[in-house]
Enzyme design. Sequence first.
Site, short mmCIF file in Angstrom:
data_model
loop_
_atom_site.label_atom_id
_atom_site.label_comp_id
_atom_site.label_asym_id
_atom_site.label_seq_id
_atom_site.Cartn_x
_atom_site.Cartn_y
_atom_site.Cartn_z
CE1 TYR A 171 -3.04 -2.99 0.08
CE2 TYR A 171 -4.48 -1.34 1.51
CZ TYR A 171 -4.26 -2.44 0.71
OH TYR A 171 -5.72 -3.43 0.61
CE LYS A 184 0.74 -18.43 -0.73
NZ LYS A 184 -0.22 -19.40 -0.65
CG ASP A 242 -3.23 -19.74 0.74
OD1 ASP A 242 -2.65 -19.65 1.77
OD2 ASP A 242 -2.69 -20.37 -0.07
CG ASP A 276 -8.20 -3.79 2.59
OD1 ASP A 276 -9.37 -3.50 3.28
OD2 ASP A 276 -7.81 -2.85 1.86
CG ASP A 310 -13.66 -5.42 3.57
OD1 ASP A 310 -13.08 -4.93 4.45
OD2 ASP A 310 -14.41 -4.95 2.71
MG MG Z 1 -11.04 -2.49 3.23
#
Ligand code: MG
Length: 334
Positions: A123, A171, A204, A228, A232
Amino acid sequence: MDLCVIEGDGIGHEVVPAAVRVLKVVAPDVIIRKADAGWDTFLNVGNPLPYDTLHLAMECSAVLFGAAASPSYPVDGYYVPVVRLRRELKTYAMLRPTRYLPVPTARPGVDLLVVRESTEDLYIGHEHTEDDGRMGISEKVITREATENVAHKAFQLAIKNGRQKVTIVHKASVLLQTDGLFRRVALEVAQNYPEIKVEELLVDTAAYWMVKDPTRFDIILTPNLYGDILSDMAAAWGGGLGLAPSLSVGEGVALAEPVHGCAPDIAGKGVANPTASIMAIAMLLRHHWDRQEAANRVESAIRGALESGYHTADIHPDGAMSTDDFTEQVCKGL
Ligand code: MG
Ligand code: NAI
């Protein structure tokens, strides 16, 4: 105590005022200082996070940020303002709790906290194209310093809140130098907290378990991108995005936000669920300002309103209230 309030775009203009209204009841001494950021701000002044806004945010004790609309294609001069804000404020630890609330869309028994590093990873926005636009390249940055900071925060929260286990999600099997570093440093930090159980999962597999059995999680410690996405996913178990709050903490200024975005599909209709933003205010009161009583009042007013069946349309269309009417009920319950 100053709170910098940035509504942003879309439903930010609806849910942020609702949260401020609640805050004014439980903490009338907090001084509200408004500022602009987001897509509309970019269109108006050519910068999605103007210097004045950033400066004010840095001066205040905390920021309440709604959401900003960001296009999914490059626009000259545009960047995602809240991502920049987290980086500028050095809020390395973003706390995203999912706890059962009394709505039919939530899953009983879920009580987990995603602790997401929030200043680096993919990001940071270091991207470019090569080969006449036929190759896109993005830099993923993980540092020892930010990882140590966020890991200590996760374990300290575990102890403070009587939690049992931290799951480090990464990961590292593929991303040896970045996620590998995150994993090594997080496991190193874990050794300082022998009373907390530690496990690790590949991201995963963590996504699989988040769908199959979210009750297996207690605290999840993870880099920015995975945090992130997983938060969600977790929000779905908490009753939906309209109910999911977040607080970022770090070197000084705290940043309270709903997990959701600016919801262009419902913006301007006055139907958005303000719970996420109101609960973000409760997190700010609890974790940053240490005003436990005020935080308890806000949380129990939300719980009470939902238990009484008051709700917005994202929870259920039947009997759905507007943002303002729902907020009114929460205020009555304070
Ligand atoms: Mg988000
Ligand atoms: P979104 O979170 O805005 O919306 C996803 C779905 O959830 C929509 O159907 C929306 O109506 C619903 N929803 C979200 N919040 C709600 C609320 N409070 N009450 C009722 N329903 C709610 O995510 P989406 O659609 O992927 O993104 C829309 C825009 O928001 C994009 O421009 C994106 O870049 C931006 N965004 C901004 C964020 C931020 O500034 N922190 C975070 C996420 C997205």
